[in-house]
Design a protein around this motif. Structure first.
Motif, PDB file in Angstrom:
ATOM      1  N   GLU A   1       0.799  -1.215   0.000  1.00 31.53           N
ATOM      2  CA  GLU A   1       0.000   0.000   0.000  1.00 31.53           C
ATOM      3  C   GLU A   1       0.837   1.272   0.000  1.00 31.53           C
ATOM      4  N   GLY A   2       2.158   1.158  -0.023  1.00 30.43           N
ATOM      5  CA  GLY A   2       2.980   2.343   0.129  1.00 30.43           C
ATOM      6  C   GLY A   2       3.381   2.510   1.593  1.00 30.43           C
ATOM      7  N   SER A   3       4.075   3.590   1.888  1.00 30.95           N
ATOM      8  CA  SER A   3       4.574   3.823   3.238  1.00 30.95           C
ATOM      9  C   SER A   3       3.435   3.889   4.240  1.00 30.95           C
ATOM     10  N   ILE A   4       3.508   3.062   5.269  1.00 31.48           N
ATOM     11  CA  ILE A   4       2.450   3.029   6.276  1.00 31.48           C
ATOM     12  C   ILE A   4       2.633   4.108   7.324  1.00 31.48           C
ATOM     13  N   PHE A   5       3.831   4.665   7.424  1.00 36.59           N
ATOM     14  CA  PHE A   5       4.087   5.673   8.444  1.00 36.59           C
ATOM     15  C   PHE A   5       3.881   7.091   7.927  1.00 36.59           C
ATOM     16  N   SER A   6       3.986   7.289   6.610  1.00 37.82           N
ATOM     17  CA  SER A   6       3.804   8.635   6.081  1.00 37.82           C
ATOM     18  C   SER A   6       2.384   9.128   6.302  1.00 37.82           C
ATOM     19  N   SER A   7       1.404   8.241   6.166  1.00 36.04           N
ATOM     20  CA  SER A   7       0.015   8.640   6.400  1.00 36.04           C
ATOM     21  C   SER A   7      -0.189   9.073   7.842  1.00 36.04           C
ATOM     22  N   VAL A   8       0.438   8.347   8.792  1.00 35.84           N
ATOM     23  CA  VAL A   8       0.340   8.715  10.202  1.00 35.84           C
ATOM     24  C   VAL A   8       0.966  10.087  10.424  1.00 35.84           C
ATOM     25  N   ALA A   9       2.137  10.302   9.842  1.00 28.58           N
ATOM     26  CA  ALA A   9       2.818  11.585  10.006  1.00 28.58           C
ATOM     27  C   ALA A   9       2.002  12.722   9.401  1.00 28.58           C
ATOM     28  N   ARG A  10       1.358  12.470   8.274  1.00 28.59           N
ATOM     29  CA  ARG A  10       0.565  13.519   7.629  1.00 28.59           C
ATOM     30  C   ARG A  10      -0.614  13.942   8.491  1.00 28.59           C
ATOM     31  N   VAL A  11      -1.261  12.970   9.120  1.00 28.36           N
ATOM     32  CA  VAL A  11      -2.397  13.308   9.982  1.00 28.36           C
ATOM     33  C   VAL A  11      -1.940  14.164  11.158  1.00 28.36           C
TER      34      VAL A  11
END
Length: 632
Positions: free
Chosen positions: A268-278
């Motif tokens: 699905e792509g980087s799983i941590f970037s979504s967390v950081a974006r939020v």
């Protein structure tokens, strides 16, 4: 612009983000061509696919435990290491082995996918076991044997630089292998089930239970048959047996892949970037007011909320999460301040570090809410580590005979725990869950995942009470002799391990299913890494607990309750203290479970957590008040 934090998006702009991006099948087809799309859309084969995969997992579990569990004894006996040095090497290896799945989970979810990461781990595992087997077999790769007299005199020849290098290379390869296989094997098997199918309905739940039952059986065999071969025959042969089984299982695994039996879920792509974006987006908008703060449904309508359209195998695998009022500060990340500038015509965000979807926000909330429950799981593994470590020390001072001539290695008594887990898992599924369904009139297991874990915590506390009673009897018999050796059979330790195994059938398997259902759907590999990470932390916490107990109980010149001299120690007091700690952990867990709300659940809603076409779980069965079964 927005007034009072409420976005003034037009209906046309809102429709653009409601349409959402292309489906997952279309993305895969575009990226991988027709062959990639066909592989992604394969019909899940369920247990037929699992039959080709589960063998290599069982062999890998056996191989890892055949090396890791008796490692301290192996280093002392075959590498002539001092006890403290051997223990330090074992602790470092154990920690690395359990933390490596975090890296493997990131690689699998972000780049390689589960199948390729699993394949990588299996190959490295075979190479690692081959290196370890050679180091235990070839005389030039290990120090010369040391006689008992030399051991007493302390004149044994230690390992050379070459000996250490070969051994550590094998251990490092095994750590890399664990990073690839441990976080991916369970979710890869889960990918082979379609819960919407009548043939597969309920298969996923049975798979979770069977997965760890097989792991426990493999570990039981490693601690009995394989360890006996290592101690009584040859360490090299003891390592060669699981290596050969891994090769056979790997061949079957490749046959399943060649026959097209497996479903491959793309990364699905980087799983941590979504967390950081939020986190970044919500901090940037901390001054804004949330729209409709008293009505979560109207607030969800006003926020950026495109549909979750990730699909493959004809089923939705990323389920739409409704907005929840908990951790409402994070909801600000989904406030639309300028729809024309922030949302592209295809509905995707133009500035992903300033605007996040409700789905992304709720996924971050899932991770945050799981942490307190995960801490209780860490404490359970800490208590398990204490039970295993000191039961082994007790066994070394007791009678290890089976009959007149046959003796078993003291480490093999730990196999009772794994056998107990393997036996109690089907007992739970066939008996306990069935009775609970009839009593509660609920579909599924009748007992929620948190209730299952809580029951395991209670049983774990009882296991330490049993252990304390057994230790009092062992110590009393030892004091009648030399003060250390007891004439009692080591099988007297079996009840405490059996009760702890029953605790594991509830808590440990419950943790696995909890993480795999409550983590965001694209982070299931990370969910399994969290399980292994809990075990890694517990190994260090167990040492910390012992040091604290000894510091508090040895202040008046004694060695403490868990000193090096087991004859002078008071393990019975230590076990009682661990029972109190287990009870405190249970109280903490009750608070966490009472406050916890299951993924995708809004207050008063009945939700479907298994698939879009499955019957919804009754909201009462998944309410935040998980402590209902435990109220006094």
């Amino acid at each position: 612009m927005c007034e009072g934090g409420r976005p003034e998006a037009t209906m046309a702009s809102r429709s653009r983000w409601r349409q959402g991006p292309a489906s997952r099948e279309e993305q895969v087809a575009a990226a991988a061509g027709d062959g990639g799309a066909e592989a992604t859309r394969r019909r899940p084969r369920g247990w037929r696919a699992i039959a080709f995969f589960i063998g290599v997992y069982a062999a890998a579990s056996m191989a890892t435990n055949a090396f890791a569990t008796p490692l301290t004894a192996y280093l002392m006996e075959r590498y002539n290491m001092k006890p403290n040095a051997a223990t330090n090497v074992t602790n470092i290896f154990s920690g690395a082995l359990n933390f490596s799945p975090v890296v493997g989970a990131f690689v699998a979810d972000a780049f390689w996918g589960r199948f390729r990461t699993l394949l990588f781990g299996i190959v490295f595992g075979i190479i690692a076991m081959a290196v370890i087997t050679l180091s235990a077999t070839i005389h030039q790769l290990k120090p010369p044997a040391c006689s008992p007299l030399d051991q007493q005199a302390g004149t044994c020849v230690g390992p050379s630089g070459l000996h250490r290098a070969v051994l550590y290379v094998g251990m490092a390869l095994l750590v890399v292998s664990a990073g690839g296989t441990n976080p991916t094997s369970l979710p890869f098997g889960a990918d082979q089930f379609d819960e919407r199918s009548e043939r597969h309905k309920g298969g996923l739940t049975r798979y979770y239970a069977g997965y760890y039952a097989i792991a426990m059986v493999a570990t039981f065999l490693a601690l009995t048959v394989v360890v006996y071969v290592q101690v009584k025959v040859s360490w090299g042969l003891g390592f060669a047996i699981p290596t050969a089984l891994m090769l056979a299982g790997f061949a079957a695994f490749l046959v399943g892949a060649a026959a097209g039996l497996y479903v491959y879920v793309p990364p699905e792509g980087s799983i941590f970037s979504s967390v950081a974006r939020v986190v970044v987006a919500s901090c940037r908008k901390w001054r804004l007011r949330l729209p409709h703060p008293g009505d979560v449904r109207m607030q969800e309508e006003a926020l950026y909320n495109p549909p979750a359209t990730a699909t493959w195998n004809g089923q939705r695998r990323v389920f739409k999460l409704p907005l929840t009022p908990e951790l409402s500060f994070l909801n600000k990340a989904a406030i639309v301040t300028d729809a024309a500038a922030e949302i592209r015509p295809d509905g995707t965000p133009a500035r992903p570090w300033q605007l996040c979807s409700v789905q992304q926000v709720e996924e971050v909330k899932c991770l945050v809410k799981i942490v307190p429950v995960w801490v209780a799981g860490v404490m359970w593994f800490t208590l398990l580590t204490e039970m295993v470590n000191y039961t082994f020390l007790q066994a070394r001072t007791m009678d290890l005979h089976i009959g007149r001539r046959f003796t078993f290695p003291p480490i093999s008594i730990i196999a009772v725990f794994y056998l107990s887990v393997a036996l109690f898992v089907p007992v739970y599924d066939l008996l306990v869950a069935g009775v609970a369904r009839r009593l509660t009139n609920k579909a599924g297991g009748g007992i929620t995942l948190l209730q299952r874990q809580g029951a395991g915590l209670v049983i774990g506390a009882l296991a330490f009470v049993v252990a304390a009673a057994v230790e009092r009897r062992r110590r009393r018999s030892a004091l009648l002799g030399d003060g250390v050796t007891s004439p009692l059979s080591a099988f007297l330790l079996a009840p405490q391990l059996a009760v702890m195994g029953a605790s594991g059938a509830f808590n440990m398997v419950g943790q696995v299913e909890f993480y795999n259902t409550q983590f965001p759907d694209q982070m299931l590999t990370l969910a399994n890494a969290a399980f292994y990470c809990a075990q890694g932390i517990s190994s260090y916490l167990a040492t910390l607990v012992v040091n604290i107990v000894n510091a508090r109980t040895g202040r008046h010149g004694g060695g403490g309750w868990v000193g090096d001299d087991i004859g002078a120690a008071r393990l019975d007091y230590f076990y009682y203290a661990m029972a109190v700690l287990a009870a405190a952990n249970f109280v903490y867990f009750l608070v966490c479970s009472h406050l916890y709300r299951y993924k995708g659940q809004q207050a008063g809603d009945a939700i479907a957590v298994a698939g879009p076409d499955e019957p919804a779980r009754d909201s009462a069965s998944t309410s935040g008040s998980e402590a209902a079964l435990f109220k006094m």
